[in-house]
Design a protein around this motif. Structure first.
Motif, PDB file in Angstrom:
ATOM      1  N   UNK A 136     -27.421   7.051 -21.233  1.00  0.00           N
ATOM      2  CA  UNK A 136     -27.827   6.972 -22.635  1.00  0.00           C
ATOM      3  C   UNK A 136     -26.626   6.507 -23.447  1.00  0.00           C
ATOM      4  N   UNK A 137     -26.898   5.716 -24.459  1.00  0.00           N
ATOM      5  CA  UNK A 137     -25.819   5.210 -25.321  1.00  0.00           C
ATOM      6  C   UNK A 137     -26.421   4.933 -26.686  1.00  0.00           C
ATOM      7  N   UNK A 138     -25.974   5.658 -27.703  1.00  0.00           N
ATOM      8  CA  UNK A 138     -26.494   5.480 -29.058  1.00  0.00           C
ATOM      9  C   UNK A 138     -25.333   5.242 -30.020  1.00  0.00           C
ATOM     10  N   UNK A 139     -25.086   3.984 -30.296  1.00  0.00           N
ATOM     11  CA  UNK A 139     -23.986   3.581 -31.167  1.00  0.00           C
ATOM     12  C   UNK A 139     -24.148   4.144 -32.580  1.00  0.00           C
ATOM     13  N   UNK A 150     -23.231   9.510 -26.333  1.00  0.00           N
ATOM     14  CA  UNK A 150     -23.544   8.876 -25.059  1.00  0.00           C
ATOM     15  C   UNK A 150     -23.591   9.932 -23.969  1.00  0.00           C
ATOM     16  N   UNK A 151     -24.284   9.579 -22.911  1.00  0.00           N
ATOM     17  CA  UNK A 151     -24.358  10.416 -21.718  1.00  0.00           C
ATOM     18  C   UNK A 151     -24.081   9.538 -20.528  1.00  0.00           C
ATOM     19  N   UNK A 152     -23.236  10.037 -19.641  1.00  0.00           N
ATOM     20  CA  UNK A 152     -23.029   9.336 -18.382  1.00  0.00           C
ATOM     21  C   UNK A 152     -23.197  10.315 -17.239  1.00  0.00           C
ATOM     22  N   UNK A 153     -23.513   9.765 -16.080  1.00  0.00           N
ATOM     23  CA  UNK A 153     -23.628  10.602 -14.891  1.00  0.00           C
ATOM     24  C   UNK A 153     -22.639  10.119 -13.847  1.00  0.00           C
ATOM     25  N   UNK A 154     -22.241  11.046 -12.998  1.00  0.00           N
ATOM     26  CA  UNK A 154     -21.372  10.683 -11.881  1.00  0.00           C
ATOM     27  C   UNK A 154     -22.290  10.269 -10.741  1.00  0.00           C
ATOM     28  N   UNK A 155     -22.249   8.989 -10.422  1.00  0.00           N
ATOM     29  CA  UNK A 155     -23.133   8.433  -9.404  1.00  0.00           C
ATOM     30  C   UNK A 155     -22.546   8.564  -8.005  1.00  0.00           C
ATOM     31  N   UNK A 156     -21.221   8.598  -7.908  1.00  0.00           N
ATOM     32  CA  UNK A 156     -20.533   8.754  -6.624  1.00  0.00           C
ATOM     33  C   UNK A 156     -19.297   9.598  -6.831  1.00  0.00           C
ATOM     34  N   UNK A 157     -18.968  10.392  -5.799  1.00  0.00           N
ATOM     35  CA  UNK A 157     -17.742  11.176  -5.841  1.00  0.00           C
ATOM     36  C   UNK A 157     -17.946  12.662  -6.019  1.00  0.00           C
ATOM     37  N   UNK A 199     -22.286  14.720 -21.585  1.00  0.00           N
ATOM     38  CA  UNK A 199     -22.808  14.270 -22.873  1.00  0.00           C
ATOM     39  C   UNK A 199     -21.672  14.377 -23.888  1.00  0.00           C
ATOM     40  N   UNK A 200     -21.384  13.285 -24.589  1.00  0.00           N
ATOM     41  CA  UNK A 200     -20.342  13.266 -25.612  1.00  0.00           C
ATOM     42  C   UNK A 200     -20.996  13.032 -26.970  1.00  0.00           C
TER      43      UNK A 200
END
Length: 168
Positions: free
Chosen positions: A72-75, A80-87, A98-99
């Motif tokens: 998610x990204x709302x300027x 914004x929200x990011x996920x850890x896809x690897x690691x 979520x920031x």
């Protein structure tokens, strides 16, 4: 059975919301400039509408690597929200961060970070409390380092120390 581990931290950073957004969102792939855990980082290619990059790859001082992607990204709302896809360790099903950036004065921004992880199995159950403590420490350090970087233009002393050690 899945379990949820959630941790949230907030801090006030003495810069306008636009400046904090520029460093944390518009320059998302450059977390290595200020985060003391990240040795190097570069953009990943998957994209989300309106995000400047799809995500980032982070090479850590610990030797590990994560791949993170925006979901998610709302300027306009500065979130914004990011996920850890690897690691992630095997007992962690998913991890999202979520920031939320909120202007509280002309030159002050409240930054809230909320990490939500889903864990599984006995190891996930056992590790919930240590993970919550560890993630709290990671968020505290990240906010302190981001605050220092955005307010001074220089990496935090903790980051500088790791940078100098890695050059030896």
């Amino acid at each position: 059975m899945q379990k949820i581990v959630s941790i949230e931290r907030s801090t006030v950073i003495n810069v306008p919301v636009e400046r904090l957004w520029e460093v944390s969102a518009d320059e998302f792939e450059h977390i290595d400039r200020w985060d003391g855990n990240v040795k190097s980082s570069y953009p990943s290619v998957n994209s989300v509408v309106n995000a400047p990059v799809g995500g980032r790859v982070c090479n850590l001082y610990s030797g590990g690597k994560t791949v993170e992607r925006f979901i998610e990204f709302d300027n306009s709302k500065h979130t914004f929200t990011y996920e850890i896809a690897e690691g992630l360790p095997g007992f962690v099903i998913s991890a999202r961060n979520i920031w939320m950036h909120e202007a509280v004065a002309d030159n002050k921004t409240k930054l809230t970070m909320r990490v939500v992880m889903r864990v599984k199995g006995i190891l996930g159950t056992i590790m919930r409390c240590p993970m919550k403590w560890q993630m709290g420490k990671v968020l505290d350090n990240a906010q302190e380092e981001l605050k220092h970087y955005t307010e001074t233009g220089q990496p935090h002393p903790r980051k500088r120390k790791k940078m100098s050690k890695s050059l030896k």
